[in-house]
Design an enzyme around this catalytic site. Structure first.
Site, PDB file in Angstrom:
ATOM      1  N   ASP A 129       0.788  -1.270  -0.045  1.00 40.78           N
ATOM      2  CA  ASP A 129      -0.110   0.031   0.020  1.00 40.78           C
ATOM      3  C   ASP A 129       0.737   1.381   0.029  1.00 40.78           C
ATOM      4  O   ASP A 129       2.097   1.095  -0.142  1.00 40.78           O
ATOM      5  CB  ASP A 129      -1.123   0.044   1.254  1.00 40.78           C
ATOM      6  CG  ASP A 129      -0.236  -0.024   2.387  1.00 40.78           C
ATOM      7  OD1 ASP A 129       1.025  -0.089   2.579  1.00 40.78           O
ATOM      8  OD2 ASP A 129      -0.842  -0.433   3.456  1.00 40.78           O
ATOM      9  N   SER A 187      -6.273 -12.647   3.471  1.00 37.54           N
ATOM     10  CA  SER A 187      -5.519 -11.867   2.325  1.00 37.54           C
ATOM     11  C   SER A 187      -5.345 -10.585   3.013  1.00 37.54           C
ATOM     12  O   SER A 187      -5.551 -10.178   4.335  1.00 37.54           O
ATOM     13  CB  SER A 187      -6.424 -11.642   1.314  1.00 37.54           C
ATOM     14  OG  SER A 187      -7.609 -11.001   1.654  1.00 37.54           O
ATOM     15  N   TYR A 188      -4.460  -9.773   2.316  1.00 41.46           N
ATOM     16  CA  TYR A 188      -4.141  -8.185   2.860  1.00 41.46           C
ATOM     17  C   TYR A 188      -5.213  -7.522   3.271  1.00 41.46           C
ATOM     18  O   TYR A 188      -6.241  -7.559   2.540  1.00 41.46           O
ATOM     19  CB  TYR A 188      -3.229  -7.504   1.924  1.00 41.46           C
ATOM     20  CG  TYR A 188      -2.442  -6.186   2.451  1.00 41.46           C
ATOM     21  CD1 TYR A 188      -1.692  -6.595   3.237  1.00 41.46           C
ATOM     22  CD2 TYR A 188      -2.891  -5.208   1.832  1.00 41.46           C
ATOM     23  CE1 TYR A 188      -1.035  -5.175   3.867  1.00 41.46           C
ATOM     24  CE2 TYR A 188      -2.450  -3.895   2.200  1.00 41.46           C
ATOM     25  CZ  TYR A 188      -1.334  -4.099   3.488  1.00 41.46           C
ATOM     26  OH  TYR A 188      -0.543  -2.761   4.015  1.00 41.46           O
ATOM     27  N   PRO A 189      -5.253  -7.052   4.862  1.00 38.63           N
ATOM     28  CA  PRO A 189      -6.555  -6.460   5.206  1.00 38.63           C
ATOM     29  C   PRO A 189      -6.806  -4.930   4.848  1.00 38.63           C
ATOM     30  O   PRO A 189      -7.762  -4.324   5.122  1.00 38.63           O
ATOM     31  CB  PRO A 189      -6.368  -6.878   6.646  1.00 38.63           C
ATOM     32  CG  PRO A 189      -5.102  -6.756   6.827  1.00 38.63           C
ATOM     33  CD  PRO A 189      -4.529  -7.296   6.019  1.00 38.63           C
TER      34      PRO A 189
END
Length: 575
Positions: free
Chosen positions: A115, A331-333
């Site tokens: 991110d 998964s990536y939160p």
């Protein structure tokens, strides 16, 4: 070739090493008690890997020594003061480890979270390593879940750092530092001189923190200013028997809703009674209807739903999701995406959920033919898929289990079919006034069988036929009162912040926690619901700035939103 891999957290570094090495790695301690180095051969790229980590951001941004004293400079001089970027004092051991490992590596591969914040941390790692080895090549590993296929793919197909995201975070850090420091100093010094109770308090200001507080104060003021109004409506009910069964009373809603003028309402009521006719069925409409299954799960939706349904603070929900991600269960939160890629492998993930005693049977039905592709939302951050389970977690307890269960059930519901029903609308006329009633028969529950958080229940009407006439069992002019709005819940506040662009999907929870920690807002339980109430200090700060009457209010979201747009355009121009 020797490759130095750096993750954002020690737990992720260990998981990456475990996957890439197949569990066959050597471990070395470092001068940091939190960090270990993992070494192994990776034949897929004919490389020797060293996997290590940082612990979040390495760098501090602050003003020079001449601006450190709060009384030694005008707070507004901070808007033009130079900002010094240095490695944080408590990260020196991590810096030392990175530089030692960089000197003997040919390639640096950055494995930070994918991110904006992770991209900036990656740039900090790049800066530290380049100081030790100016010729080291730099690559970026991109992944959305800590599962073997994605980790191997990221190692074998690295990309470049996204410098536009790096510049975006740098601009945001500088903006927040200058505004936050200047206004915090100004208001703290001013208020401490006037109010002895604040002598030991830092009265902080933040460009996201204050609009967040502003939402809470605005709703509180609405509640305080509310005065109930009386309204009037015609109540109409009819009793109807189906075959030999008992009579069922059906209440019809007045199409006018309700009126605030008692004289007009009374006149309409008396006019209807004066016609001395029964209730005539004017129209019966039957149609198939659906209750849509939920969209794929985003970070903001996880915070809203978790707060509303699980009664957990948004920050706690994100902390748990982050931990489950590091453990390889989710998964990536942190994602804004509510649509799955066309090539996404649903069946392997559905199959993993078949082991659960509560929802395994539903997953098995999906796997055997009941599957239907999830709906597509309108958001795609082009970085991460929606939040979904990546492995079955059968041994979780407490809140960890509740958060995982919500994500798993949501994913299975997305992969199911909409609930199907049969809706009936009966329209009637009484004394010239029109009324209606609506009924529902649920034909196929589908996703509702695995997703108990949505409700859709039968409300079957008797069989009415157009042209039939009935005597009313009740017809009265009744009154009621408008109800005051509720104070904000955390779920309400998350929704307002998201709609108004205050914070990011990953920082919204932190801003809410900040205004609570600063005691600008107090949490108050009413029954099973937790509401947010501004303290006297919180109200005073917001109303004080509002009375100054700046051209752009410091307590409203418009200023922050416009600044973000300007910086986004500036970063685009920079590229």
């Amino acid at each position: 070739m020797r490759v130095l891999c750096v993750a954002e957290k020690p737990s992720i570094a260990k998981s990456i090493a475990q996957i890439l090495s197949g569990g066959q790695y050597n471990t070395r301690n470092t001068s940091s008690q939190f960090i270990k180095n993992y070494e192994f051969d990776y034949p897929q790229t004919r490389s020797q890997y060293t996997v290590t980590a940082v612990v979040g951001h390495l760098m501090n941004q602050d003003f020079g020594s001449e601006f450190k004293s709060w009384n030694g400079c005008d707070p507004f001089s901070l808007f033009e003061a130079s900002i010094e970027v240095t490695v944080a004092a408590d990260k020196k051991d991590i810096e030392k480890n990175l530089q030692q490992e960089a000197r003997r590596a040919q390639t640096l591969m950055i494995w930070t979270d994918c991110d904006r914040e992770g991209e900036h941390i990656g740039y900090e790692i790049f800066t530290v390593c380049r100081r030790a080895n100016a010729r080291i090549a730099v690559k970026r590993a991109r992944f959305s879940a800590i599962i073997a296929p994605q980790i191997h793919n990221a190692a074998q197909h690295p990309v470049e750092l996204d410098m536009s995201q790096v510049h975006s975070v740098e601009a945001r850090i500088a903006l927040d530092l200058r505004i936050g420091a200047a206004f915090t100093r100004l208001q703290t010094l001013a208020l401490q001189n006037r109010f002895g109770v604040l002598k030991e308090n830092v009265v902080s200001y933040g460009p996201c923190q204050f609009p967040t507080l502003g939402f809470v104060v605005a709703r509180f003021n609405q509640v305080q200013a509310f005065r109930p109004e009386t309204f009037w409506y015609i109540y109409l009910a009819v009793k109807k028997r189906e075959g030999r069964g008992p009579e069922k009373e059906v209440v019809f809603s007045w199409n006018r809703g309700h009126l605030f003028d008692q004289n007009i309402a009374l006149l309409l009521y008396q006019s209807a009674l004066a016609r001395q006719r029964g209730v005539i069925v004017t129209k019966v409409t039957n149609k198939n209807t659906e209750k849509w299954k939920p969209l794929p799960l985003t970070t903001v939706e996880l915070q809203k739903s978790g707060s509303r349904l699980l009664k957990l603070a948004p920050k706690k929900i994100l902390d748990i999701a982050e931990k489950l991600y590091q453990q390889g269960f989710l998964s990536y939160p942190r994602t804004e995406t509510d649509k799955f890629d066309p090539q996404f492998d649903f069946m392997s993930l559905v199959e993993k959920q078949m082991a659960d005693p509560a929802w395994g049977g539903f997953a098995r039905d999906l796997h055997q033919g009941a599957f239907q592709r999830p709906r597509n939302g309108k958001n795609d951050d082009h970085a991460h898929p929606p939040i979904h389970p990546t492995a079955y977690a059968g041994n979780l307890t407490g809140d960890d289990k509740r958060v995982y269960e919500y994500v798993a059930r949501r994913f299975l519901a997305c992969c199911s079919k909409n609930a199907l029903g049969y809706q009936t609308r009966v329209e009637v006329e009484y004394g010239g006034e029109e009324f209606h009633a609506t009924g529902l028969i649920v034909l196929e529950r589908n996703y509702l069988d695995v997703y108990p958080y949505d409700k859709w229940n039968d409300n079957e009407l008797p069989n009415f036929i157009e042209g039939e006439e009935y005597l009313p069992s009740e017809v009265e002019l009744r009154d009621g009162q408008t109800t005051k709005p509720n104070l904000l819940t955390e779920a309400d506040l998350v929704n307002l912040m998201d709609k108004n662009g205050i914070g990011t999907d990953a920082t919204i929870a932190q801003h809410i926690e900040t205004i609570i920690t600063r005691e600008y807002v107090i949490e108050r339980m009413e029954g099973k619901t937790k509401y947010l109430v501004p303290s006297s200090l919180g109200i005073g700060l917001i109303e004080g700035y509002d009375k100054i009457e700046f051209e752009k209010s410091l307590s409203k979201p418009q200023l922050r939103r416009e600044v973000i747009i300007v910086f986004a355009l500036a970063c685009e121009y920079h590229d």
